[in-house]
Motif scaffolding. Structure first.
Motif, PDB file in Angstrom:
ATOM      1  N   LEU A  90       0.812  -1.213   0.000  1.00 48.38           N
ATOM      2  CA  LEU A  90       0.000   0.000   0.000  1.00 48.38           C
ATOM      3  C   LEU A  90       0.847   1.266   0.000  1.00 48.38           C
ATOM      4  N   ALA A  91       2.131   1.124   0.334  1.00 47.59           N
ATOM      5  CA  ALA A  91       3.032   2.278   0.401  1.00 47.59           C
ATOM      6  C   ALA A  91       4.039   2.328  -0.737  1.00 47.59           C
ATOM      7  N   ALA A  92       4.155   1.252  -1.513  1.00 45.71           N
ATOM      8  CA  ALA A  92       5.243   1.127  -2.488  1.00 45.71           C
ATOM      9  C   ALA A  92       5.239   2.246  -3.523  1.00 45.71           C
ATOM     10  N   GLY A  93       4.052   2.673  -3.941  1.00 44.35           N
ATOM     11  CA  GLY A  93       3.994   3.737  -4.937  1.00 44.35           C
ATOM     12  C   GLY A  93       4.554   5.051  -4.436  1.00 44.35           C
ATOM     13  N   ARG A  94       4.501   5.262  -3.130  1.00 44.26           N
ATOM     14  CA  ARG A  94       5.036   6.496  -2.545  1.00 44.26           C
ATOM     15  C   ARG A  94       6.475   6.335  -2.076  1.00 44.26           C
ATOM     16  N   LEU A  95       6.846   5.142  -1.614  1.00 45.41           N
ATOM     17  CA  LEU A  95       8.226   4.907  -1.187  1.00 45.41           C
ATOM     18  C   LEU A  95       9.169   4.708  -2.373  1.00 45.41           C
ATOM     19  N   SER A  96       8.642   4.185  -3.469  1.00 46.95           N
ATOM     20  CA  SER A  96       9.397   4.015  -4.720  1.00 46.95           C
ATOM     21  C   SER A  96      10.728   3.298  -4.556  1.00 46.95           C
ATOM     22  N   PRO A  97      10.746   2.129  -3.912  1.00 50.27           N
ATOM     23  CA  PRO A  97      11.993   1.357  -3.907  1.00 50.27           C
ATOM     24  C   PRO A  97      12.286   0.861  -5.324  1.00 50.27           C
ATOM     25  N   ARG A  98      13.539   0.544  -5.588  1.00 50.98           N
ATOM     26  CA  ARG A  98      13.870   0.016  -6.908  1.00 50.98           C
ATOM     27  C   ARG A  98      13.244  -1.354  -7.128  1.00 50.98           C
ATOM     28  N   ARG A  99      13.185  -2.142  -6.064  1.00 51.50           N
ATOM     29  CA  ARG A  99      12.565  -3.466  -6.114  1.00 51.50           C
ATOM     30  C   ARG A  99      11.829  -3.712  -4.804  1.00 51.50           C
ATOM     31  N   PRO A 172      -2.971  -6.488  -4.679  1.00 52.07           N
ATOM     32  CA  PRO A 172      -2.541  -5.411  -5.576  1.00 52.07           C
ATOM     33  C   PRO A 172      -3.000  -5.640  -7.016  1.00 52.07           C
ATOM     34  N   ALA A 173      -3.382  -4.560  -7.660  1.00 51.57           N
ATOM     35  CA  ALA A 173      -3.795  -4.644  -9.068  1.00 51.57           C
ATOM     36  C   ALA A 173      -2.613  -4.953  -9.967  1.00 51.57           C
ATOM     37  N   GLY A 174      -1.413  -4.628  -9.506  1.00 51.45           N
ATOM     38  CA  GLY A 174      -0.196  -4.881 -10.262  1.00 51.45           C
ATOM     39  C   GLY A 174       0.974  -4.276  -9.531  1.00 51.45           C
ATOM     40  N   PHE A 203       3.494  -9.888 -11.262  1.00 53.50           N
ATOM     41  CA  PHE A 203       4.424 -10.183 -10.183  1.00 53.50           C
ATOM     42  C   PHE A 203       5.235 -11.430 -10.510  1.00 53.50           C
ATOM     43  N   ALA A 204       6.503 -11.438 -10.151  1.00 55.07           N
ATOM     44  CA  ALA A 204       7.262 -12.684 -10.113  1.00 55.07           C
ATOM     45  C   ALA A 204       6.857 -13.417  -8.844  1.00 55.07           C
ATOM     46  N   VAL A 205       6.685 -14.728  -8.926  1.00 58.99           N
ATOM     47  CA  VAL A 205       6.255 -15.518  -7.775  1.00 58.99           C
ATOM     48  C   VAL A 205       7.177 -16.719  -7.638  1.00 58.99           C
TER      49      VAL A 205
END
Length: 238
Positions: A90-99, A172-174, A203-205
């Motif tokens: 839920l935070a990834a879009g704002r934290l923007s880690p490389r991976r 997540p939608a993607g 996603f890779a799984v």
């Protein structure tokens, strides 16, 4: 909410480690050492209601907002386990880690079977070294100690919020950044159909054979090996 944040290492890379429910940053002690040895500065928060972080209302979106408030943007990798995986997603879009790596993530926290929350609460309230060791025979002495310390610092009212505010699915939608979903064998949180849907969404799984929900404590070597290609090895220049 500003979270209590643990840091270790001075390497050129940055890794965020986000623990699961009822734990705190100490659950990552062994992974932390491996990453520091590979040239990372490790940053590991205690989620609200956990460890030394403040208490407050408990909803998934608030957990995510706390991460954005407390952690740096643009980390090389962010890893979230279980509830921490949900918060990270839920935070990834704002934290923007490389991976991003989601380790047996609780993308559908409302799907716990009837009575599971009560059973988890009783487990925390009655936990001792013997019971934790019996339930987790593959864990190291440090893992058992970290589990008991996490239980002792956990706000049990979080359990009520889990039943009241964590319902529904938040799959997540993607991926907003290149993302790996790492599953236990079998996964506690992601069934085969959901794993297939995550693959369809980009996603890779991968699965770490023979592990339970806490993959990083059941099989540290398997956990790290599954991250080949998702974390860097040795020191490097950004």
């Amino acid at each position: 909410m500003r979270l209590n944040v643990h840091e270790r290492g001075t390497g050129p890379g940055t890794a965020l480690l986000i623990h699961g429910g009822m734990a705190d940053h100490r659950t990552w002690h062994a992974v932390e050492r491996r990453l520091v040895d590979r040239g990372y500065r490790v940053i590991a928060p205690d989620l609200r209601g956990h460890g030394r972080s403040p208490r407050g209302p408990y909803r998934p979106e608030l957990l995510a907002d706390d991460l954005v408030e407390s952690l740096p943007r643009g980390a090389d990798v962010a890893v979230g386990h279980s509830l921490g995986g949900l918060a990270l997603s839920l935070a990834a879009g704002r934290l923007s880690p490389r991976r991003a790596v989601y380790s047996d993530p609780a993308f559908r926290p409302g799907s716990l079977p009837a009575g599971a929350v009560a059973a988890l609460r009783a487990m925390v309230e009655n936990a001792g070294e013997e019971s934790v060791r019996k339930a987790n025979p593959r864990w190291s002495k440090e893992d058992v100690e970290a589990e008991l310390a996490g239980f002792a610092a956990f706000d049990l009212t979080f359990m009520t919020a889990t039943e009241e505010s964590f319902g529904g699915g938040r799959l997540p939608a993607g991926p907003v950044v290149p993302s790996l979903v790492q599953l236990a064998d079998p996964s506690l949180t992601i069934d085969p159909a959901t794993a297939g849907l995550l693959r369809q969404r980009g996603f890779a799984v991968t699965t770490v054979p023979g592990t339970g929900h806490c993959i990083h404590r059941d099989d540290l070597e398997g956990f790290m090996t599954s991250l080949d290609g998702w974390i860097r090895h040795g020191s490097y220049t950004i």
